[in-house]
Structure formats: structure tokens, C-alpha cells
Design a protein around this motif. Structure first.
Motif, PDB file in Angstrom:
ATOM      1  N   GLY A 196     -24.661   4.227   6.772  1.00 48.23           N
ATOM      2  CA  GLY A 196     -24.353   3.171   5.808  1.00 48.23           C
ATOM      3  C   GLY A 196     -23.757   3.698   4.514  1.00 48.23           C
ATOM      4  O   GLY A 196     -24.105   3.244   3.425  1.00 48.23           O
ATOM      5  N   VAL A 197     -22.847   4.679   4.637  1.00 51.17           N
ATOM      6  CA  VAL A 197     -22.214   5.267   3.448  1.00 51.17           C
ATOM      7  C   VAL A 197     -20.695   5.196   3.588  1.00 51.17           C
ATOM      8  O   VAL A 197     -20.177   5.090   4.697  1.00 51.17           O
ATOM      9  CB  VAL A 197     -22.644   6.743   3.253  1.00 51.17           C
ATOM     10  N   PRO A 198     -19.965   5.259   2.477  1.00 52.97           N
ATOM     11  CA  PRO A 198     -18.498   5.182   2.539  1.00 52.97           C
ATOM     12  C   PRO A 198     -17.847   6.495   2.975  1.00 52.97           C
ATOM     13  O   PRO A 198     -18.459   7.560   2.903  1.00 52.97           O
ATOM     14  CB  PRO A 198     -18.105   4.851   1.093  1.00 52.97           C
ATOM     15  N   ILE A 199     -16.593   6.372   3.411  1.00 53.53           N
ATOM     16  CA  ILE A 199     -15.769   7.541   3.754  1.00 53.53           C
ATOM     17  C   ILE A 199     -14.724   7.727   2.660  1.00 53.53           C
ATOM     18  O   ILE A 199     -14.001   6.789   2.327  1.00 53.53           O
ATOM     19  CB  ILE A 199     -15.059   7.336   5.114  1.00 53.53           C
ATOM     20  N   GLU A 200     -14.643   8.944   2.097  1.00 54.37           N
ATOM     21  CA  GLU A 200     -13.657   9.252   1.066  1.00 54.37           C
ATOM     22  C   GLU A 200     -12.725  10.348   1.581  1.00 54.37           C
ATOM     23  O   GLU A 200     -13.181  11.352   2.114  1.00 54.37           O
ATOM     24  CB  GLU A 200     -14.356   9.690  -0.233  1.00 54.37           C
ATOM     25  N   GLY A 201     -11.398  10.116   1.386  1.00 52.41           N
ATOM     26  CA  GLY A 201     -10.410  11.075   1.853  1.00 52.41           C
ATOM     27  C   GLY A 201     -10.063  10.790   3.301  1.00 52.41           C
ATOM     28  O   GLY A 201     -10.717   9.962   3.935  1.00 52.41           O
ATOM     29  N   PRO A 202      -9.001  11.441   3.766  1.00 53.77           N
ATOM     30  CA  PRO A 202      -8.113  12.355   3.031  1.00 53.77           C
ATOM     31  C   PRO A 202      -7.065  11.585   2.204  1.00 53.77           C
ATOM     32  O   PRO A 202      -7.340  10.482   1.756  1.00 53.77           O
ATOM     33  CB  PRO A 202      -7.453  13.139   4.164  1.00 53.77           C
ATOM     34  N   HIS A 203      -5.898  12.179   1.984  1.00 56.45           N
ATOM     35  CA  HIS A 203      -4.751  11.516   1.364  1.00 56.45           C
ATOM     36  C   HIS A 203      -4.166  10.530   2.385  1.00 56.45           C
ATOM     37  O   HIS A 203      -4.203  10.788   3.595  1.00 56.45           O
ATOM     38  CB  HIS A 203      -3.721  12.582   0.994  1.00 56.45           C
ATOM     39  N   ALA A 204      -3.619   9.433   1.889  1.00 60.24           N
ATOM     40  CA  ALA A 204      -3.125   8.361   2.768  1.00 60.24           C
ATOM     41  C   ALA A 204      -2.004   8.807   3.708  1.00 60.24           C
ATOM     42  O   ALA A 204      -1.715   8.114   4.699  1.00 60.24           O
ATOM     43  CB  ALA A 204      -2.660   7.177   1.926  1.00 60.24           C
ATOM     44  N   ALA A 205      -1.383   9.947   3.452  1.00 57.25           N
ATOM     45  CA  ALA A 205      -0.328  10.423   4.358  1.00 57.25           C
ATOM     46  C   ALA A 205      -0.870  10.758   5.746  1.00 57.25           C
ATOM     47  O   ALA A 205      -0.097  10.893   6.689  1.00 57.25           O
ATOM     48  CB  ALA A 205       0.372  11.646   3.751  1.00 57.25           C
ATOM     49  N   ASP A 206      -2.176  10.877   5.906  1.00 53.10           N
ATOM     50  CA  ASP A 206      -2.765  11.117   7.229  1.00 53.10           C
ATOM     51  C   ASP A 206      -3.234   9.829   7.910  1.00 53.10           C
ATOM     52  O   ASP A 206      -3.859   9.884   8.970  1.00 53.10           O
ATOM     53  CB  ASP A 206      -3.957  12.089   7.144  1.00 53.10           C
ATOM     54  N   ARG A 207      -2.898   8.697   7.338  1.00 54.48           N
ATOM     55  CA  ARG A 207      -3.340   7.425   7.931  1.00 54.48           C
ATOM     56  C   ARG A 207      -2.877   7.289   9.389  1.00 54.48           C
ATOM     57  O   ARG A 207      -3.613   6.821  10.243  1.00 54.48           O
ATOM     58  CB  ARG A 207      -2.779   6.249   7.114  1.00 54.48           C
TER      59      ARG A 207
END
Ligand SMILES: [Zn+2]
Ligand SMILES: [Zn+2]
Length: 210
Positions: free
Chosen positions: A75-86
Motif C-alpha cells: 500500500g505504498v506509492p512507486i516513485e521513478g524512473p524518468h518518464a522516458a522509460d514509460r
């Protein structure tokens, strides 16, 4: 030093998933949960750390493949990576199948950019965008703790491969030489595979940086 690190090798790629935490608050983060969730959950339980977020250095399956499931469990958020890896995170399920692994797509709660800060307990890491191995690779630096987490950008005696989609060897070497190494020889770094090293050791001996 309040920063503590436990390395948990995961997936057939022996990726260095890590649990990092602030020893004064016992709050921490899981970096790059590529898979093998029972091992990661076991390490969290063993250390008694309260995990407040999941952090991704880049979008490759061995680093991000277990992130969505772990997010649901904790129940925790995900931070990263940079949006270029979307583009990679969107396709993780298909990529995993090709390696006989299981993974779900990942939709980070926060994309990171150069100059952002990442908080873990009372610790603060600077975010550096280090494209080359993947376009959205990021590194996390704590100058105070002389410690960095670099994903697959730089290894002891080697550098990240650039033959995967949107890899760029020249950009990778620029990321290392212009962003990481100038931070100082004394900074120890944890990488995505294999043993730790320091920027000074790599500046002097890494054959890819000559
Ligand atoms: Zn990678
Ligand atoms: Zn990797």
C-alpha cells in the motif's frame, strides 16, 4: 551513519534489489523490486523496516517486474524512473513472458526528473537523469552519506549495456563522465548487478571510461 542497506538479489538476472532505510526512523524504501516478492517481504520483516515507498531506477523487467504487486501488498506509492522509460513499463508483461518470468505493467505515482529530491525516512537523495542504458534511467545520490544508487548505468569494472531498445552508448558515457564521476571519488555506489564500488575506483580502473 543512519543509512542502512540490505541487498536482496532477485530474478534469474541476479538483480540487486535493495532495501534502504534510515536507522533513526526505521522508515525505508524498496529499490528495484524486479520479482521474487517472498524474498523481499522476508527482508522487510527481518529488518523491521516500515517501507514508505517503492523506487525504480529504470524500466527494465529485472528491476521493475514486481513493483505493481509489491505496491498492492504494501500500500505504498512507486516513485521513478524518468518518464522516458514509460514505454517499457507499459509493456512489462510481454517482456517478462519472453524471459519466462511474470510481471505486470507499472504506472508510477511520481515520475522523476533531474534536480528532483527523493526522501527516504529522514534521508534525502538528489535525483540525476542518466540516460544511455535506458532513456529514463535515474541515479540517486546522498552527498551527506557519500552513497549512490545507480541502477544499470555503471558497474564495478563495466558499464550498462546499450543494445536494448532506445539504448545509447555515447549518452551513457556522458551520463557517467559528466554527472556521476564529478560527484567525487569517495562516493560508494550500489549498482543493479554485482558488487559495489566507488566512483574513484571506476574513474581509475574501469576500461570503458578510458
Ligand atoms: Zn537494465
Ligand atoms: Zn538490470
Amino acid at each position: 551513519m543512519p543509512l542502512r542497506v540490505a541487498i536482496i538479489p532477485v530474478t534469474p538476472f541476479q538483480q540487486n534489489c535493495s532495501l534502504i532505510w534510515d536507522d533513526t526512523t526505521m522508515r525505508g524504501a524498496v529499490i528495484d523490486p524486479g520479482g521474487d516478492l517472498p524474498r523481499i517481504l522476508g527482508a522487510i520483516e527481518e529488518t523491521g523496516v516500515t517501507v514508505e515507498k517503492i523506487v525504480l531506477t529504470h524500466g527494465h523487467v529485472d528491476h521493475a517486474g514486481g513493483a505493481t504487486e509489491l505496491k498492492e501488498r504494501l500500500g505504498v506509492p512507486i516513485e521513478g524512473p524518468h518518464a522516458a522509460d514509460r514505454f517499457m513499463l507499459d509493456r512489462l508483461a510481454d517482456t517478462a513472458r519472453a524471459f519466462d518470468m511474470e510481471a505486470r505493467p507499472v504506472a508510477p505515482d511520481r515520475w522523476l526528473e533531474e534536480g528532483d529530491e527523493l526522501a527516504v525516512g529522514g534521508l534525502v537523495f538528489d535525483v540525476l537523469h542518466c540516460p544511455g542504458h535506458s532513456p529514463g534511467s535515474v541515479a540517486f545520490i546522498s552527498r551527506e552519506q557519500a552513497f549512490a544508487i545507480v541502477g544499470d548505468v555503471l558497474f564495478r569494472g563495466s558499464v550498462g549495456r546499450t543494445d536494448l531498445p532506445r539504448g545509447d552508448h555515447a549518452a551513457l558515457i556522458r551520463s557517467i563522465k559528466e554527472k556521476l564521476l564529478p560527484l567525487g571519488d569517495g562516493i560508494a555506489f550500489l549498482c543493479g548487478h554485482g558488487p559495489m564500488s566507488t566512483f574513484g575506483e571506476e574513474r581509475e580502473t574501469n576500461p570503458f571510461l578510458r
